[in-house]
Scaffold this motif. Sequence first.
Motif: not given
Length: 380
Positions: A259, A263-264, A266-267, A270, A304
């Motif tokens: 994962w 994009s980690c 941003t996730d 959030r 991340c």
Amino acid sequence: MALKYVKDSLPWLVPSAAIAFAAFVFMDGDIRPGGNATAADTTAPAVAPEIVPQPDEIVARQATADTDLSSVAPTTALAQPVAAPLPTPVPEPKPEPVRQAALATAPTTTPVFDNSGFKAGANAQCIEDLKSMASEARVYFPSGGLTADAAGIEQGKLLGLIAANCPNVQIRVDGHSDPSGDPTANLLLSERRAQEVIKRIGASGLDTSMFFARGVGDRQPSGIVGPQSSAYYDRRVEFSIVEETTRVAVRTTVSPSPWADASCVTDLERAVESTVLFYSPRSVSLRPDDLDAAMRLAQMAVECPHARLRVIGQHAGGVQTGEDVSTGRLRAKALMAMLVGRGIASEQIIIAAPSRPMGVADQAGLPGSRVDFDVILEEG
């Protein structure tokens, strides 16, 4: 004719001769009372030097005179006191050549006492005391429950107080269960018991950052024989002292996840924005569900790249709340210790505590007794 001349001049010649003789005697002789000038006086110089008598001579003459000394006024020289002679200064002895050489080679700076050996010995003794006390400390639980006995919690608090003075020391809290039930459920229950003990210790105001939890399950029976059943002694929490240099060996390594990509971040941001943990007033303990939520955030940060999770301990404002910046700081430290106990590396967590109560712009009524999260990105 001549005789006639002498005879005629005799009336004025005799007085003139007498006057001349008197003048000679007065100018060239020493007129003394009751006597005339002697032959010796005629050889004296025409003008005698003036001799000023000294004070001692004046005293001597006055002592031998017939004059009454009480009627004579003292002279100025006699009225002044005679000062005592000053002592002759004694020269200081010069240092011997050997002494001079020693002074020349002496150090110019004061030597500093090296107490590193003393500190090392004191630290070693502190660790030995902790190990001895930890081997006797146990916290017991009811069957299937998380309610720890008060006596065991007090033993854990004492270990925390002593460990605060021992640098580079951690306290491992091992949770156990009895052999009844499913082994997997027993393992989870034992870990939650260890976490509960850390919460109870932190609720008293102690810094629990040196505690970390580990679940053992039913794999290690206590072997204690006493008035209670063997299952009672198996449902326990025990303490072990782990020096900082060896603590890495007991951490659970978190494997990298696929994962972890661009994009980690941003996730993770959030997830952080939507996660807030609330506390009871003046409390630093969390419910199990809240701890699981914090663990998910920490796991995402580990997976991340270049991201770290910051735990922000908040406190409520107002004197009536009984909270201040130390309350928020303790909440952040306690949560970090719980996450580390679950296998998260301590380097992955950053803790913070604002000095004043902090609200949220779009949530004015948000309670101050809480923990917020943030993401710290590092360039790599």
